[in-house]
Design an enzyme around this catalytic site. Sequence first.
Site, PDB file in Angstrom:
ATOM      1  N   ALA A  41       0.790  -1.124  -0.083  1.00  0.00           N
ATOM      2  CA  ALA A  41       0.058   0.026  -0.137  1.00  0.00           C
ATOM      3  C   ALA A  41       1.072   1.453   0.031  1.00  0.00           C
ATOM      4  O   ALA A  41       1.699   1.477   0.874  1.00  0.00           O
ATOM      5  CB  ALA A  41      -0.966   0.069   1.363  1.00  0.00           C
ATOM      6  N   GLY A  46       6.261   1.123   5.929  1.00  0.00           N
ATOM      7  CA  GLY A  46       7.089   0.115   5.360  1.00  0.00           C
ATOM      8  C   GLY A  46       7.407   0.490   3.557  1.00  0.00           C
ATOM      9  O   GLY A  46       8.442   0.468   3.201  1.00  0.00           O
ATOM     10  N   CYS A  47       6.112   0.607   3.051  1.00  0.00           N
ATOM     11  CA  CYS A  47       6.084   1.079   1.711  1.00  0.00           C
ATOM     12  C   CYS A  47       7.093   2.245   1.098  1.00  0.00           C
ATOM     13  O   CYS A  47       7.635   2.174   0.239  1.00  0.00           O
ATOM     14  CB  CYS A  47       4.890   0.849   1.103  1.00  0.00           C
ATOM     15  N   THR A  48       6.830   3.264   2.059  1.00  0.00           N
ATOM     16  CA  THR A  48       7.536   4.532   1.835  1.00  0.00           C
ATOM     17  C   THR A  48       8.957   3.940   2.138  1.00  0.00           C
ATOM     18  O   THR A  48       9.850   4.805   1.103  1.00  0.00           O
ATOM     19  CB  THR A  48       6.986   5.680   2.793  1.00  0.00           C
ATOM     20  N   ALA A  51      10.060   1.997  -1.058  1.00  0.00           N
ATOM     21  CA  ALA A  51      10.159   2.961  -2.192  1.00  0.00           C
ATOM     22  C   ALA A  51      11.280   3.920  -2.446  1.00  0.00           C
ATOM     23  O   ALA A  51      11.858   3.974  -3.144  1.00  0.00           O
ATOM     24  CB  ALA A  51       8.632   3.494  -2.481  1.00  0.00           C
TER      25      ALA A  51
END
Length: 156
Positions: A41, A46-48, A51
Amino acid sequence: MSNRLSAGDTAPDFTLDDSNGNAVSLSDYRGENVVVYFYPAASTPGCTTEACDFRDNLNSLKSAGYTVLGVSPDPIKKIAKFADDQSLNFPLLSDEDHSVAEAWGAWGEKNNYGKVSEGLIRSTIVVDGEGKVSLAQYNVRAKGHVDKLRRNLGID
């Protein structure tokens, strides 16, 4: 749960829209090494982290001959905001029906803090210029993943 890919498998082709609404196909990158990473998401911690690690390491990955594509089940509008907010310098692709994640083994049952659910499994698959999987990693940790991937690929 979908079948996971392994080294030597043919990577399933796909066409997904990027954060600008442009169609992007894996076959567009034939002849190149492609890192396809699946993240659950946009704009979550975590995804930030993951990325931004790809963003910050993109020049060295490109110098070593790798292109990066990020894939999530988020709608285009959400990934566009994420890409803009984080100044991401590689394509993010929207897989809202998670058909690509399923075909690539990145969708299935997962256990988060004791809660079992079905969803996107944080995964990274590297595809060579002939469309074959050269490395497949599932259930990766967001923090430190890009450094580990660079070591696995022999990138200084």
